[in-house]
Design an enzyme around this catalytic site. Structure first.
Site, PDB file in Angstrom:
ATOM      1  N   ARG A  23       0.793  -1.233   0.000  1.00  0.00           N
ATOM      2  CA  ARG A  23       0.000   0.000   0.000  1.00  0.00           C
ATOM      3  C   ARG A  23       0.827   1.288   0.000  1.00  0.00           C
ATOM      4  O   ARG A  23       0.461   2.232  -0.703  1.00  0.00           O
ATOM      5  CB  ARG A  23      -1.007  -0.007   1.145  1.00  0.00           C
ATOM      6  CG  ARG A  23      -2.101  -1.074   0.943  1.00  0.00           C
ATOM      7  CD  ARG A  23      -3.215  -0.982   1.965  1.00  0.00           C
ATOM      8  NE  ARG A  23      -4.019   0.213   1.816  1.00  0.00           N
ATOM      9  CZ  ARG A  23      -3.920   1.295   2.567  1.00  0.00           C
ATOM     10  NH1 ARG A  23      -3.077   1.330   3.577  1.00  0.00           N
ATOM     11  NH2 ARG A  23      -4.665   2.338   2.336  1.00  0.00           N
TER      12      ARG A  23
ATOM     13  N   CYS B  52      14.513  -4.539  -4.065  1.00  0.00           N
ATOM     14  CA  CYS B  52      15.361  -3.753  -4.960  1.00  0.00           C
ATOM     15  C   CYS B  52      14.562  -2.656  -5.652  1.00  0.00           C
ATOM     16  O   CYS B  52      14.409  -2.663  -6.886  1.00  0.00           O
ATOM     17  CB  CYS B  52      16.011  -4.675  -5.975  1.00  0.00           C
ATOM     18  SG  CYS B  52      16.895  -5.996  -5.164  1.00  0.00           S
ATOM     19  N   GLU B  53      13.984  -1.760  -4.870  1.00  0.00           N
ATOM     20  CA  GLU B  53      13.210  -0.623  -5.362  1.00  0.00           C
ATOM     21  C   GLU B  53      13.408   0.488  -4.356  1.00  0.00           C
ATOM     22  O   GLU B  53      13.230   0.252  -3.159  1.00  0.00           O
ATOM     23  CB  GLU B  53      11.694  -0.935  -5.327  1.00  0.00           C
ATOM     24  CG  GLU B  53      11.164  -1.908  -6.324  1.00  0.00           C
ATOM     25  CD  GLU B  53      10.994  -1.312  -7.704  1.00  0.00           C
ATOM     26  OE1 GLU B  53      10.820  -0.085  -7.821  1.00  0.00           O
ATOM     27  OE2 GLU B  53      11.050  -2.099  -8.655  1.00  0.00           O
TER      28      GLU B  53
END
Ligand SMILES: *Cc1c(COP(=O)(O)O)cnc(C)c1O
Length: 463
Positions: A360, A391-392
Site C-alpha cells: 500500500r 530492490c526498489e
C-alpha cells in the site's frame, strides 16, 4: 503455544497500558514494559514464528464485525427494514476468518473464484455468499451457480446475457439471483467526496449515462435471472458519511424509476464498503454508528420523497473490520543515517520485509505508524524512515516516523493497522516467501496461514 513460551514461568501478560488506536484493541504494555497482543508476548510470537509475521487480534476482528452488525441493524430497524453485512473478503480472507465473520452474523463477499473457494472451504453456505467482479469467467459463474450463491453482482451489460447462459448450462431451472452494480458519480475517499456526471473507470454501469437502467431492464426481461437489487460501491477509506448518503439517494431514485417503467420494485439496495479506519495515532475512523445513522436517515427521507417502500439494505465493509485487527512484526536490520537537508539526518531503518508484504505505501502512498515492541526504549526520539529489503527505492514501509534514537539491529518493530490489503496483496517479489498469519486470542496463538518457504516457490518452477 501459549504466553509461557520462552522458558520457565509464564510471563505476566496483564496489560497495564493499552497502546490505543491505531493498534489492535488488546495490544498493550505489561508491567515490565513488554508488549502483548491477544494476551501473547510479542517476543514469544517472534521466537515461535519468526519475522516478518502478520498478527491478527481475533477479539478486535470480532468486536468490529459485531459493531457494524448491531449499529446498522439498529439504525435500519428504526426505519422499518433489515440489514445484511457482508464481510468483503478481498481485504483478507482465510478459512478461519470466514468462520469468525459468519459466527458474528456476517455474510461473505467474494470477487474471484479463489475467494469463493476459501468461503466454501469455511463451510459458509452459498446463499450467504456474494460474487463480484468486472470480468468474471464462465468457470467462476458456473461455480457460483453450483454453490447457489445468494447474489451475483453483474457489472456490465454483456454479463446479463452471460449469466443467463450459465443458468441454461446448469439446466436445473433455478434462477440466478442478480444485483446490478451502478456508478452514481460519487467517488469518495479520504476526507472528501466529489460528485461528477462522468464515469471513466472500469466498475459498474452509469446512472447518469442511462446504462444502469438499461442493464436493470435487461435483467427484468431475461428469463433465468431474478433481479434482487441495485448495488453501489463508492470508494475506500471514506471518513465522512455524506458520500454514502448522496449515492444512496441516487440508487433509490434509479430503483423508483425502474419500478415506474417496469412495475418491478427491487427488494434490496447494497451500499458497498469503504468505511475508513485510523492508520496513524490521532486519526479517527468512521464510526459505524455515525455511518449507520446518517445512511438510515438518508434512505428514509429519499424513500418518503419517492413514495417507495424502504428496501432491505446491505453493506460490505472489509478494511474497517480486519484492518485495525492486524499488525506486522518485523526484525530491524541495517541502520543508515542519511543527511537529507542542512542539519537534518534521517535514519533509514531496514526491516526484513517490505513491499512484498505491504504494497500500500508503494501503490497509494499510504501512511503507517511503527514502534519498537520488543523492549522498553529510551525517551530520545529520532526521525526515521522504515524501508524494506527489496530492490526498489520506493520500497517504503513507513515514510516518516519518530523512532527511539536507540533503535538497533534485532529489535522487533511493529507496524499498526496492516490487517487489510497486506497479506491479500502480498507478492513474491525478489523471490521472498510470504509471511504467515498468526491469530492471537486469550493468551494463545494459532497459525491461520503458514509461512511460505523457498521450497514452496521452487515447487512452482519446473526448470
Ligand atoms: C473493495 C470493495 C469492498 C470493500 O472495501 P473496503 O474499503 O475494504 O471496505 C466492498 N465492496 C466492493 C464491491 C469492493 O470492491
Amino acid at each position: 503455544m501459549t504466553a509461557a513460551l520462552g522458558g520457565g514461568a509464564a510471563r505476566d501478560a496483564v496489560v497495564v497500558e493499552p497502546l490505543g488506536s491505531p493498534w489492535p484493541v488488546t495490544a498493550g504494555l505489561t508491567r515490565d514494559g513488554a508488549t502483548v497482543v491477544g494476551g501473547v508476548d510479542v517476543r514469544d510470537l517472534v521466537a515461535e514464528h519468526g519475522t516478518p509475521v502478520y498478527v491478527l487480534d481475533e477479539e478486535d476482528f470480532r468486536a468490529r464485525a459485531r459493531a457494524f452488525r448491531s449499529a446498522f441493524s439498529d439504525a435500519f430497524a428504526r426505519i422499518g427494514t433489515g440489514v445484511d453485512v457482508y464481510y468483503a473478503g478481498k481485504a483478507f480472507l482465510s478459512v478461519a476468518v470466514a468462520r469468525w465473520a459468519r459466527e458474528e452474523g456476517l455474510r461473505i463477499d467474494t470477487a474471484t473464484g479463489g475467494e469463493l473457494a476459501v468461503a466454501l472451504r469455511a463451510q459458509v453456505p452459498g446463499p450467504e455468499i456474494g460474487l463480484h467482479g468486472n470480468n468474471k469467467s464462465d468457470d467462476e459463474l458456473d461455480r457460483a451457480l453450483a454453490a447457489r450463491v445468494g447474489r451475483i453482482v453483474v457489472d456490465s451489460l454483456e454479463e446479463v446475457a452471460r449469466v443467463a447462459r450459465a443458468v441454461e448450462r446448469r439446466g436445473d431451472g433455478v434462477p440466478a439471483p442478480v444485483m446490478v452494480r451502478v456508478t452514481t458519480g460519487v467517488h469518495a475517499g479520504g476526507h472528501e467526496y466529489i460528485s461528477t456526471a462522468h464515469e471513466d473507470q472500469k466498475f459498474g454501469l452509469s446512472v447518469a449515462g442511462g446504462q444502469a437502467l438499461e442493464a436493470l431492464e435487461a435483467v427484468v426481461a431475461t428469463p433465468g435471472l431474478e433481479l434482487l437489487g441495485v448495488h453501489s460501491h463508492i470508494g475506500s477509506q471514506i471518513l465522512e458519511p455524506d458520500g454514502f448518503a448522496v449515492a444512496a439517494r441516487s440508487v433509490l431514485g434509479l430503483r423508483a424509476e425502474l419500478a415506474q417503467r417496469t412495475g418491478v420494485l427491487v427488494p434490496e439496495v447494497d451500499l458497498g464498503g469503504g468505511f475508513g479506519i485510523a492508520y496513524l495515532p490521532g486519526e479517527s475512523a468512521l464510526d459505524p454508528a455515525v455511518a449507520a445513522e446518517g445512511l438510515a436517515a438518508a434512505v428514509a427521507t429519499a424513500c418518503a420523497e419517492l413514495g417507495t417502500a424502504v428496501p432491505r439494505i446491505s453493506i460490505e465493509p472489509g478494511r474497517a473490520i480486519v484492518g485495525p485487527a492486524g499488525l506486522t512484526l518485523y526484525s530491524v536490520g541495517t541502520l543508515k543515517p542519511v543527511a537529507v537537508d542542512e542539519g537534518l539526518v534521517r535514519t533509514y531503518v531496514s526491516v526484513d520485509g517490505g513491499m512484498s508484504d505491504n504494497l500500500r505505501p508503494a501503490l497509494y502512498g499510504a501512511d503507517y505508524t511503527a514502534r519498537v515492541l520488543s523492549r522498553p526504549t529510551g525517551d530520545v526520539m529520532t526521525l526515521a524512515r522504515v524501508v524494506g529489503k527489496h530492490c526498489e527505492s520506493g520500497d517504503v514501509v513507513v515514510r516518516d516516523v519518530m523512532l527511539p534514537a536507540d533503535v538497533r539491529r534485532g529489535d522487533v518493530l511493529g507496524v499498526a493497522a496492516t490487517g487489510a490489503y497486506g497479506r491479500s496483496m502480498a507478492s513474491n517479489y525478489n523471490q521472498v516467501p510470504r509471511p504467515p498469519v498468526v491469530a492471537v486470542r486469550g493468551g494463545t496463538a494459532r497459525v491461520l496461514v503458514r509461512r511460505e518457504t523457498e521450497d514452496d516457490l521452487l515447487a512452482l518452477d519446473l526448470g
